[in-house]
Design a protein around this motif. Sequence first.
Motif, PDB file in Angstrom:
ATOM      1  N   SER A 104       0.828  -1.211   0.000  1.00 22.51           N
ATOM      2  CA  SER A 104       0.000   0.000   0.000  1.00 22.51           C
ATOM      3  C   SER A 104       0.859   1.256   0.000  1.00 22.51           C
ATOM      4  CB  SER A 104      -0.920   0.014   1.233  1.00 22.51           C
ATOM      5  OG  SER A 104      -1.732  -1.141   1.267  1.00 22.51           O
ATOM      6  N   GLN A 105       1.893   1.257   0.843  1.00 25.29           N
ATOM      7  CA  GLN A 105       2.729   2.455   0.969  1.00 25.29           C
ATOM      8  C   GLN A 105       3.517   2.739  -0.312  1.00 25.29           C
ATOM      9  OE1 GLN A 105       2.267   4.376   3.474  1.00 25.29           O
ATOM     10  NE2 GLN A 105       1.066   2.950   4.705  1.00 25.29           N
ATOM     11  N   LYS A 108       1.197   4.577  -2.642  1.00 24.91           N
ATOM     12  CA  LYS A 108       0.979   5.954  -2.180  1.00 24.91           C
ATOM     13  C   LYS A 108       2.228   6.813  -2.336  1.00 24.91           C
ATOM     14  CE  LYS A 108      -2.381   4.263   1.205  1.00 24.91           C
ATOM     15  NZ  LYS A 108      -2.587   3.865   2.602  1.00 24.91           N
ATOM     16  N   ASN A 109       3.413   6.185  -2.196  1.00 24.38           N
ATOM     17  CA  ASN A 109       4.679   6.914  -2.275  1.00 24.38           C
ATOM     18  C   ASN A 109       5.729   6.061  -3.000  1.00 24.38           C
ATOM     19  OD1 ASN A 109       6.989   8.447  -1.890  1.00 24.38           O
ATOM     20  ND2 ASN A 109       7.199   7.901   0.275  1.00 24.38           N
ATOM     21  N   THR A 152      -6.670   0.621  -6.795  1.00 21.25           N
ATOM     22  CA  THR A 152      -5.744   1.719  -7.096  1.00 21.25           C
ATOM     23  C   THR A 152      -5.950   2.304  -8.484  1.00 21.25           C
ATOM     24  OG1 THR A 152      -4.089   0.258  -8.074  1.00 21.25           O
ATOM     25  CG2 THR A 152      -3.960   0.614  -5.695  1.00 21.25           C
TER      26      THR A 152
END
Length: 254
Positions: A104-105, A108-109, A152
């Motif tokens: 997930s991270q 996001k980044n 996503t």
Amino acid sequence: MLKKRIIICLDVKDGRTTKGVKFQNNIDIGDPVEMAAEYYRQGVDELVFYDIIASARGRGPILDLISRVAQQVFIPFCVGGGIGTIEDIRSTILAGAEKVSLNSQAVKNPGLITEGAKVFGSQSIVLGMDVRRDPTKPSGFGTTINGGRVDTGLDALEWAKRGVELGAGEIVLNSMDADGTKNGYDIELTRLISENVPVPVIASGGGGTPAHLADALTTGKADAALVASMVHNGTYTVGQIKDELNRNGVPVRL
């Protein structure tokens, strides 16, 4: 010939190992420290430890639990869940993990993959992918995050390629459609990603018999197969899985 790896996954929630089907209806199945020690005794090649609710709750990794598991096993140990900063990666590795899984991270980044690979080496950065079949995507597969709760919009093949370009040294490819079903891995998905990235791909989701693993490791061209339900419920030991793979000509570490 390069040996294929058998990896056991411990999904952890609130400090306990848990198992569900397609990320739903999870039940408590034991203590992750005791289970890690037992699978190490059985001869598993690697362990993966996922904190399945860390990202959704917005917290970091449980370092005490990671450290206690690491003290029981002397094989590569990968940790995922809630790792969102370079400091999270550093503290997880210092707690005893060899690798971190960014899922997930990473979406996001994405820069976290590159920064992590630069500081710790790409061999320590694993791209975790939770993938669902999606006919609207060019490859036929889409990517989800937060334990499958958020779509996503990313095409799975494109994200896999981009993750490797950013610096990921390995991919854990989990089929959300097959997860926990014990009906076999998604061979089409596994082969698609394996043939199109230059790093090892670990097939995940659906392993129920050694024949399923053999299929993922040969037809699916995976470098490793991740198992959970089939060992957690006592149907097979690691030794039984490896013996059967060996008898079927799949090169494994005996």
